[in-house]
Write a protein that holds these residues in place. Structure first.
Motif, short mmCIF file in Angstrom:
data_model
loop_
_atom_site.label_atom_id
_atom_site.label_comp_id
_atom_site.label_asym_id
_atom_site.label_seq_id
_atom_site.Cartn_x
_atom_site.Cartn_y
_atom_site.Cartn_z
N GLU A 6 0.83 -1.21 0.00
CA GLU A 6 0.00 0.00 0.00
C GLU A 6 0.86 1.26 0.00
OE1 GLU A 6 -2.24 -2.84 2.98
OE2 GLU A 6 -0.17 -2.27 2.54
N SER A 7 0.30 2.31 -0.55
CA SER A 7 0.93 3.63 -0.51
C SER A 7 -0.16 4.68 -0.61
CB SER A 7 1.94 3.79 -1.64
OG SER A 7 1.30 3.66 -2.90
N CYS A 22 -2.58 0.13 -4.04
CA CYS A 22 -2.09 -1.17 -3.57
C CYS A 22 -1.55 -1.92 -4.77
CB CYS A 22 -3.20 -1.96 -2.90
SG CYS A 22 -2.75 -3.67 -2.48
N THR A 108 -1.35 1.21 5.61
CA THR A 108 -0.87 2.58 5.46
C THR A 108 -1.74 3.49 6.34
OG1 THR A 108 -0.30 4.33 3.86
CG2 THR A 108 -2.31 3.08 3.41
#
Length: 114
Positions: A6-7, A22, A108
Motif C-alpha cells: 500500500e501507498s 495497492c 498505510t
C-alpha cells in the motif's frame, strides 16, 4: 510469493482527499476480488470496500458517496479514492486479497485532522 504494497496514506485536513494505491504481485490479480479494510486505534478491523474481477463494488455505509474503489488489471493495482474525509476516517488502511487464500498488506496510516 504474494505481495500487497500500500501507498498514499498521510495527514490531511477534514474535507480533503487522498488516494490509496495497492500494488499486487505473486498471483493472478485480474481474477481475484480485492478490498480495503481499516482499523482505528482500539477498534476492530472493518471492511471499507471491495471490487470484483467484473468491476462490481461494495461499500460500507460509512463511506458510501465519499470513497471510490477501482482497479487497473494491467498494472495489478487497486485504488481507493477518498474524498470529503472526516476525522472518524482516521485509521490504518489495509489492502486485502479476498479470494482464498486471503492475503493482507502491511497497511498505510491515514490521519484526518479536524
Amino acid at each position: 510469493q504474494v505481495q500487497l504494497v500500500e501507498s498514499g496514506g498521510g495527514l490531511v485536513q477534514a474535507g480533503g482527499s487522498l488516494r490509496l494505491s495497492c500494488a499486487a504481485s505473486g498471483f493472478t490479480f485480474r481474477i481475484d476480488r480485492m478490498g480495503w479494510y481499516r482499523q482505528a486505534p482500539g477498534k476492530q478491523r472493518d471492511l471499507v470496500a471491495h471490487i470484483g474481477s467484473d468491476g462490481s463494488t461494495y461499500y460500507a455505509d460509512s463511506v458510501k458517496g465519499r470513497f471510490t474503489i477501482s482497479r487497473d488489471n494491467a498494472e495489478n493495482t487497486v485504488y481507493l479514492q477518498m474524498n470529503s474525509l472526516k476525522p472518524e476516517d482516521t485509521a490504518v488502511y489495509y489492502c486485502v486479497r479476498l479470494s482464498l487464500p486471503v492475503q493482507w498488506g502491511q497497511g498505510t496510516q491515514v490521519t484526518v485532522s479536524s
